[in-house]
Structure formats: C-alpha cells, structure tokens
Design a protein around this motif. Structure first.
Motif, mmCIF file in Angstrom:
data_model
loop_
_atom_site.group_PDB
_atom_site.id
_atom_site.type_symbol
_atom_site.label_atom_id
_atom_site.label_comp_id
_atom_site.label_asym_id
_atom_site.label_seq_id
_atom_site.Cartn_x
_atom_site.Cartn_y
_atom_site.Cartn_z
ATOM 1 N N LEU A 15 0.830 -1.200 0.000
ATOM 2 C CA LEU A 15 0.000 0.000 0.000
ATOM 3 C C LEU A 15 0.871 1.259 0.000
ATOM 4 O O LEU A 15 0.621 2.200 -0.765
ATOM 5 C CB LEU A 15 -0.926 -0.005 1.219
ATOM 6 C CG LEU A 15 -1.985 -1.109 1.251
ATOM 7 C CD1 LEU A 15 -2.660 -1.148 2.616
ATOM 8 C CD2 LEU A 15 -3.017 -0.911 0.145
ATOM 9 N N ALA A 16 1.881 1.267 0.849
ATOM 10 C CA ALA A 16 2.796 2.408 0.873
ATOM 11 C C ALA A 16 3.526 2.536 -0.458
ATOM 12 O O ALA A 16 3.830 3.643 -0.920
ATOM 13 C CB ALA A 16 3.801 2.249 2.016
ATOM 14 N N GLY A 17 3.781 1.396 -1.112
ATOM 15 C CA GLY A 17 4.417 1.428 -2.428
ATOM 16 C C GLY A 17 3.562 2.130 -3.463
ATOM 17 O O GLY A 17 4.076 2.828 -4.341
ATOM 18 N N SER A 18 2.232 1.959 -3.363
ATOM 19 C CA SER A 18 1.339 2.660 -4.286
ATOM 20 C C SER A 18 1.417 4.169 -4.078
ATOM 21 O O SER A 18 1.395 4.945 -5.043
ATOM 22 C CB SER A 18 -0.106 2.184 -4.091
ATOM 23 O OG SER A 18 -0.284 0.883 -4.609
ATOM 24 N N ARG A 126 -3.085 -7.685 -5.300
ATOM 25 C CA ARG A 126 -3.854 -6.519 -5.740
ATOM 26 C C ARG A 126 -3.480 -5.268 -4.950
ATOM 27 O O ARG A 126 -3.596 -4.157 -5.473
ATOM 28 C CB ARG A 126 -5.348 -6.810 -5.648
ATOM 29 C CG ARG A 126 -5.816 -7.785 -6.726
ATOM 30 C CD ARG A 126 -7.315 -7.913 -6.776
ATOM 31 N NE ARG A 126 -7.721 -8.722 -7.912
ATOM 32 C CZ ARG A 126 -8.976 -9.087 -8.164
ATOM 33 N NH1 ARG A 126 -9.953 -8.690 -7.364
ATOM 34 N NH2 ARG A 126 -9.263 -9.816 -9.221
ATOM 35 N N ALA A 127 -3.063 -5.437 -3.712
ATOM 36 C CA ALA A 127 -2.542 -4.282 -2.969
ATOM 37 C C ALA A 127 -1.303 -3.728 -3.667
ATOM 38 O O ALA A 127 -1.054 -2.522 -3.662
ATOM 39 C CB ALA A 127 -2.207 -4.688 -1.538
ATOM 40 N N ASP A 128 -0.547 -4.616 -4.300
ATOM 41 C CA ASP A 128 0.700 -4.228 -4.955
ATOM 42 C C ASP A 128 0.463 -3.371 -6.188
ATOM 43 O O ASP A 128 1.321 -2.572 -6.576
ATOM 44 C CB ASP A 128 1.473 -5.495 -5.338
ATOM 45 C CG ASP A 128 2.928 -5.226 -5.626
ATOM 46 O OD1 ASP A 128 3.499 -4.266 -5.055
ATOM 47 O OD2 ASP A 128 3.533 -5.983 -6.411
ATOM 48 N N THR A 129 -0.699 -3.514 -6.822
ATOM 49 C CA THR A 129 -0.967 -2.793 -8.075
ATOM 50 C C THR A 129 -1.991 -1.674 -7.929
ATOM 51 O O THR A 129 -2.378 -1.059 -8.918
ATOM 52 C CB THR A 129 -1.484 -3.778 -9.146
ATOM 53 O OG1 THR A 129 -2.665 -4.424 -8.643
ATOM 54 C CG2 THR A 129 -0.432 -4.827 -9.478
ATOM 55 N N THR A 151 -8.653 6.147 -3.607
ATOM 56 C CA THR A 151 -8.763 5.713 -5.005
ATOM 57 C C THR A 151 -7.392 5.604 -5.672
ATOM 58 O O THR A 151 -7.293 5.101 -6.793
ATOM 59 C CB THR A 151 -9.668 6.661 -5.816
ATOM 60 O OG1 THR A 151 -9.250 8.013 -5.636
ATOM 61 C CG2 THR A 151 -11.118 6.504 -5.389
ATOM 62 N N THR A 152 -6.350 6.054 -4.995
ATOM 63 C CA THR A 152 -4.985 5.765 -5.436
ATOM 64 C C THR A 152 -4.548 4.401 -4.920
ATOM 65 O O THR A 152 -3.931 3.609 -5.647
ATOM 66 C CB THR A 152 -4.014 6.839 -4.927
ATOM 67 O OG1 THR A 152 -4.375 8.107 -5.483
ATOM 68 C CG2 THR A 152 -2.570 6.517 -5.330
ATOM 69 N N LEU A 153 -4.899 4.108 -3.684
ATOM 70 C CA LEU A 153 -4.510 2.840 -3.069
ATOM 71 C C LEU A 153 -5.328 1.668 -3.590
ATOM 72 O O LEU A 153 -4.839 0.534 -3.621
ATOM 73 C CB LEU A 153 -4.695 2.924 -1.550
ATOM 74 C CG LEU A 153 -3.763 3.866 -0.802
ATOM 75 C CD1 LEU A 153 -4.214 4.013 0.643
ATOM 76 C CD2 LEU A 153 -2.334 3.352 -0.856
ATOM 77 N N GLY A 154 -6.589 1.920 -3.961
ATOM 78 C CA GLY A 154 -7.469 0.825 -4.352
ATOM 79 C C GLY A 154 -8.318 1.153 -5.557
ATOM 80 O O GLY A 154 -8.466 2.311 -5.941
ATOM 81 N N ARG A 155 -8.895 0.101 -6.154
ATOM 82 C CA ARG A 155 -9.734 0.257 -7.336
ATOM 83 C C ARG A 155 -11.184 0.544 -6.951
ATOM 84 O O ARG A 155 -11.840 1.391 -7.555
ATOM 85 C CB ARG A 155 -9.669 -1.011 -8.183
ATOM 86 C CG ARG A 155 -10.578 -1.023 -9.411
ATOM 87 C CD ARG A 155 -10.153 0.005 -10.459
ATOM 88 N NE ARG A 155 -8.887 -0.334 -11.067
ATOM 89 C CZ ARG A 155 -8.743 -1.142 -12.120
ATOM 90 N NH1 ARG A 155 -9.792 -1.689 -12.682
ATOM 91 N NH2 ARG A 155 -7.549 -1.376 -12.620
ATOM 92 N N ARG A 156 -11.703 -0.173 -5.952
ATOM 93 C CA ARG A 156 -13.103 -0.039 -5.559
ATOM 94 C C ARG A 156 -13.173 0.365 -4.097
ATOM 95 O O ARG A 156 -12.626 -0.330 -3.227
ATOM 96 C CB ARG A 156 -13.845 -1.360 -5.794
ATOM 97 C CG ARG A 156 -13.811 -1.797 -7.255
ATOM 98 C CD ARG A 156 -14.198 -3.254 -7.429
ATOM 99 N NE ARG A 156 -13.999 -3.686 -8.804
ATOM 100 C CZ ARG A 156 -12.841 -4.169 -9.276
ATOM 101 N NH1 ARG A 156 -11.788 -4.285 -8.468
ATOM 102 N NH2 ARG A 156 -12.730 -4.527 -10.545
ATOM 103 N N VAL A 157 -13.838 1.482 -3.827
ATOM 104 C CA VAL A 157 -13.879 2.051 -2.475
ATOM 105 C C VAL A 157 -15.333 2.163 -2.037
ATOM 106 O O VAL A 157 -16.150 2.782 -2.721
ATOM 107 C CB VAL A 157 -13.205 3.434 -2.434
ATOM 108 C CG1 VAL A 157 -13.234 4.000 -1.023
ATOM 109 C CG2 VAL A 157 -11.770 3.349 -2.956
ATOM 110 N N LEU A 158 -15.662 1.556 -0.902
ATOM 111 C CA LEU A 158 -17.036 1.545 -0.396
ATOM 112 C C LEU A 158 -17.107 2.279 0.936
ATOM 113 O O LEU A 158 -16.418 1.909 1.897
ATOM 114 C CB LEU A 158 -17.508 0.098 -0.208
ATOM 115 C CG LEU A 158 -18.901 -0.097 0.397
ATOM 116 C CD1 LEU A 158 -19.980 0.420 -0.541
ATOM 117 C CD2 LEU A 158 -19.133 -1.581 0.726
#
Length: 322
Positions: A15-18, A126-129, A151-158
């Motif tokens: 996550l920090a890498g993203s 998926r955390a890596d990408t 939305t930078t760290l993840g694709r889908r945010v709820l």
C-alpha cells in the motif's frame, strides 16, 4: 499533502508502495529497518517515532498485525495522539476489532483530528498494483477528504457508514474467504483420493458454480506447493475469532464459524502461527498420505489487471435514491 505510513509488512509495504509510485510526499515507520530502507532509497523520509510522524504529516495511515500493536502506536509513549491536531487525519488500514477502532477514534477526535477505518480486501497481489478493494468507515465529510487517497490505493472504495462498520464487514469477508479455503482444501483432497487429475479438477471448479476468488488465487498456490499467499495462520485465527465474537455479542448462534475456528486453531498448534494459511491443507495431506500438488500452477499470485484510477462503489439502494 504529506502522508505518513506505519507498518510495512506484507500488505502495508504494498500500500505504501502505491503512494510512493504515485508521487505522494511520504514518511514511513516500521520496527524493521530493512523494511524502511527501500522507501528511503526511493525518496521517502523515515520517522523516528509515531509522534514525529503525526506532527509532520497531514494524514497518518496505520497497517499493523493486531489491535494491541495499533493501540501502542496510537496511544503509547511518543504515540500518534501526541502529534495529532486539527486538520489532520488518522486512517487505520488494519483488520481489527470494531469496538477498539472506535475507542481509538474517540481519542483521535479529542485532539481535533479526524479518524477513518479503511481495511482492504483482495489479496497482497492486488494491494501491490493499487487494484485492491477498500472499505471506509467514517463520517461523510472525512470520506470525501480521503477519497483521492483511497482511489490511489485501491480500485473499488465503499463508504460503509460510521466508524466500526468497515471493521465488521472486513472480518465478515475474511470469514467467508476462510470458509471457502477450507472447503476447497476438502474438495481438492477428495478429488485426489478419488483418482482425479488435479489440474482438471482445478478447471472444473473454475468454470462451474463452485468457482470463487479464493479458488482462482489460493487453489493455484496450493497446487503449486508453495502455498504462498502472504497470509499466515495466526492472522486467520485473529480475523475469524473477531467474527465469532461479533456473532456471539449479537446473539447469533453460528454453526459453521465455531468449526472453522477449531480447524485453524488446530492448524496453528500443529504448524505454527507464522505458517502460510493455505497450508491448512496439510491437515488433510497428513491424514490421507496424499500430496495435493499439480504441475503448471504459479508459486505466487501476480495481478495482471492494469493499474487504473479507483472509484467509489455506491450501494444499489443509494444509487436509486432510496
């Protein structure tokens, strides 16, 4: 915005890498200097303690292995609470206890800062990408402030509701994944015992109503033999134990959950807490004398979905204006 990140383990480092890859001004902290060093080489600043990070950053994210570890970082000596204040945000990304994150959030709010819980789901690959899913529990104003980061760290945010709701949903999804893992182990072992080809068995499950995300990931590393999904038995026991506690405190008489807890407690006793979680299949391999492996499967999962900007997932009833 300067972002601080505490906890550079299997998930946290990705996550920090993203954040680093997407150009955020980043400060990092971990008990292991070897985990910090690659981030410093890429331009991040190493914090000496949580307090210094909270003082220097607008947003501090924590991703730690247990509620005890998180509490130590937030309210321990030189903890985040000593450096947080108005305008700052604490974001808890660990899988943790809902009442505990609510307790810490109350202390964060007392400093004038905002708090959000945002556990992730979807696997380390998926955390890596930046394609992982994120649950966010907080007030709507804080969610709006966090959305560009999430939305930078993840694709889908709820947005799940108030503090605590995301933690309950996260342990629920981990419970479901664990149930799926155990039944897949039983299916693969039974197929092998019946003389079926395990590569064919994998495809039969994949193209059928028995398919799932867990099958398409964990079954592959089980059959490879590496069993490397970057998740360990002690973490499974923490998560499914939290789910069982939620059910008990709300008077729900579960039947499958207690069995899953016993299975993984036995696995941890036999193989150790840091054993990779898919190796729960070793209980069946030892009982049957079978080797549940097949050729042609990868040793670890790699996300082949291109990184793309994330978006908010809106529940159907809200999308319809109900």
């Amino acid at each position: 915005m300067r972002v601080g990140f505490v906890g550079l383990g299997n998930v946290g480092a990705k996550l920090a890498g993203s954040l680093s890859r997407n150009g955020f001004d980043l400060m990092v902290l971990d008990l292991d200097p070897a985990a910090v060093a690659p981030f410093v080489e890429r331009g991040a600043v190493a914090a000496k303690d949580p307090r210094q990070m909270a003082e220097a950053c607008d947003l501090v994210m924590t991703c730690l292995p247990s509620p005890v570890a998180c509490a130590a970082v937030v309210e321990g000596p030189d903890g985040l609470l000593e450096g947080l204040g108005a305008g700052k945000i604490w974001a808890e990304m660990s899988t943790t206890d809902a009442s505990e994150v609510a307790r810490l959030a109350e202390k964060v709010h007392a400093t004038g800062a905002a708090a959000v819980e945002c556990p992730v789901s979807g696997g380390c690959h998926r955390a890596d990408t930046g394609n992982i899913s994120i649950f966010a529990g907080c007030d709507r104003e804080t969610f709006e402030r966090m959305l560009p980061i999430l939305t930078t760290l993840g694709r889908r945010v709820l947005h799940t509701g108030d503090i605590g709701t995301a933690s309950v949903l996260k342990v629920m999804t981990n419970y479901l994944a664990t149930a799926n893992l155990v039944t897949l182990c039983e299916a693969l072992a039974t197929s092998a015992a019946a003389g079926l080809d395990l590569g064919t068995t994998y495809e039969a499950i994949r193209i059928s109503s028995g398919n799932s995300f867990v099958h398409e990931t964990e079954s592959q590393v089980i059959l490879n033999g590496s069993r490397d999904i970057s998740f360990t038995m002690d973490l499974v026991n923490k998560d499914i134990g939290l789910f069982q506690s939620i059910a008990e405190s709300n008077g729900v008489p579960l039947e499958v959950s207690p069995l899953l807890n016993r299975i993984f407690q036995d696995g941890e006793r036999r193989f150790g807490g840091r054993e990779l979680s898919p190796n729960i299949i070793k209980r069946l391999e030892e009982a049957t004398g079978l080797d549940i492996r097949a050729s042609g499967f990868p040793s670890e999962m790699v996300d082949d979905e291109p990184e793309a900007p994330g978006y908010e997932v809106v529940p159907r009833h809200r999308a319809r204006g109900a």
